[in-house]
Design a protein around this motif. Structure first.
Motif, PDB file in Angstrom:
ATOM      1  N   ILE A  46      40.631 -24.104   7.504  1.00 47.02           N
ATOM      2  CA  ILE A  46      40.565 -25.327   7.274  1.00 47.02           C
ATOM      3  C   ILE A  46      39.132 -26.275   7.204  1.00 47.02           C
ATOM      4  O   ILE A  46      38.918 -27.010   6.288  1.00 47.02           O
ATOM      5  CB  ILE A  46      41.542 -26.279   8.620  1.00 47.02           C
ATOM      6  CG1 ILE A  46      43.012 -25.747   8.331  1.00 47.02           C
ATOM      7  CG2 ILE A  46      41.668 -27.653   8.331  1.00 47.02           C
ATOM      8  CD1 ILE A  46      43.794 -26.038   9.639  1.00 47.02           C
ATOM      9  N   SER A  47      38.446 -25.951   7.865  1.00 47.64           N
ATOM     10  CA  SER A  47      37.107 -26.470   7.900  1.00 47.64           C
ATOM     11  C   SER A  47      36.349 -25.837   6.387  1.00 47.64           C
ATOM     12  O   SER A  47      35.850 -27.041   5.787  1.00 47.64           O
ATOM     13  CB  SER A  47      36.125 -25.837   8.927  1.00 47.64           C
ATOM     14  OG  SER A  47      36.369 -26.338  10.235  1.00 47.64           O
ATOM     15  N   ALA A  48      36.578 -24.821   6.071  1.00 45.53           N
ATOM     16  CA  ALA A  48      36.062 -24.252   4.804  1.00 45.53           C
ATOM     17  C   ALA A  48      36.636 -25.000   3.767  1.00 45.53           C
ATOM     18  O   ALA A  48      36.092 -25.476   2.877  1.00 45.53           O
ATOM     19  CB  ALA A  48      35.954 -22.972   4.503  1.00 45.53           C
ATOM     20  N   GLN A  49      37.985 -25.212   3.913  1.00 48.45           N
ATOM     21  CA  GLN A  49      38.910 -25.975   2.576  1.00 48.45           C
ATOM     22  C   GLN A  49      38.471 -27.456   2.944  1.00 48.45           C
ATOM     23  O   GLN A  49      38.101 -27.956   1.701  1.00 48.45           O
ATOM     24  CB  GLN A  49      40.207 -25.822   3.112  1.00 48.45           C
ATOM     25  CG  GLN A  49      40.909 -24.394   2.807  1.00 48.45           C
ATOM     26  CD  GLN A  49      42.150 -24.264   3.197  1.00 48.45           C
ATOM     27  OE1 GLN A  49      42.976 -25.319   3.721  1.00 48.45           O
ATOM     28  NE2 GLN A  49      42.794 -23.223   2.700  1.00 48.45           N
ATOM     29  N   ASP A  50      38.238 -28.041   3.812  1.00 48.70           N
ATOM     30  CA  ASP A  50      37.760 -29.648   4.159  1.00 48.70           C
ATOM     31  C   ASP A  50      36.335 -29.453   3.338  1.00 48.70           C
ATOM     32  O   ASP A  50      36.165 -30.472   2.776  1.00 48.70           O
ATOM     33  CB  ASP A  50      37.872 -30.070   5.525  1.00 48.70           C
ATOM     34  CG  ASP A  50      39.054 -30.201   6.198  1.00 48.70           C
ATOM     35  OD1 ASP A  50      39.949 -30.089   5.204  1.00 48.70           O
ATOM     36  OD2 ASP A  50      39.361 -30.232   7.249  1.00 48.70           O
ATOM     37  N   ASP A  51      35.506 -28.450   3.868  1.00 45.58           N
ATOM     38  CA  ASP A  51      34.152 -28.775   3.317  1.00 45.58           C
ATOM     39  C   ASP A  51      34.139 -28.579   1.542  1.00 45.58           C
ATOM     40  O   ASP A  51      33.140 -29.332   0.872  1.00 45.58           O
ATOM     41  CB  ASP A  51      33.320 -27.623   3.920  1.00 45.58           C
ATOM     42  CG  ASP A  51      31.825 -27.693   3.384  1.00 45.58           C
ATOM     43  OD1 ASP A  51      31.208 -28.699   3.533  1.00 45.58           O
ATOM     44  OD2 ASP A  51      31.128 -26.436   3.009  1.00 45.58           O
TER      45      ASP A  51
END
Length: 98
Positions: free
Chosen positions: A44-49
């Protein structure tokens, strides 16, 4: 009877084995759950980033397109002004006879 009483009061070797096995399975399940949650969080963090980067690039692209449109408009205005100035200079030179 004492031997029977002692056996009745303490778990057998098999019971200890089962308890150990259950504890190990519980630890493994807990570790897998934590790993899964951390992986989801990283994903999720990678997708948000990635989404934030895409949005930033899209905003920069829009700004650059607007800058280009402004530069083209300024160029047209300056070219028109220069053409008028050259025409006026030619007119003045003709009037002076040069």
């Amino acid at each position: 009877m004492m031997d029977g009483d002692e056996e009745g009061q303490s778990p057998s070797g098999f019971a200890w084995y089962q308890l150990g096995k259950m504890a190990a399975e519980n630890d493994r399940h807990t570790s897998q759950t934590i790993s899964t949650l951390l992986h989801r969080r990283r994903t999720i963090s990678a997708q948000d980033d990635l989404q934030a980067r895409v949005q930033a690039l899209a905003a920069e692209n829009a700004r650059l397109r607007q800058d280009l449109a402004d530069y083209r408009l300024n160029y047209r205005d300056l070219k028109a002004w220069a053409d008028r100035a050259e025409a006026r200079i030619d007119q003045l030179l003709k009037e002076r006879g040069e």
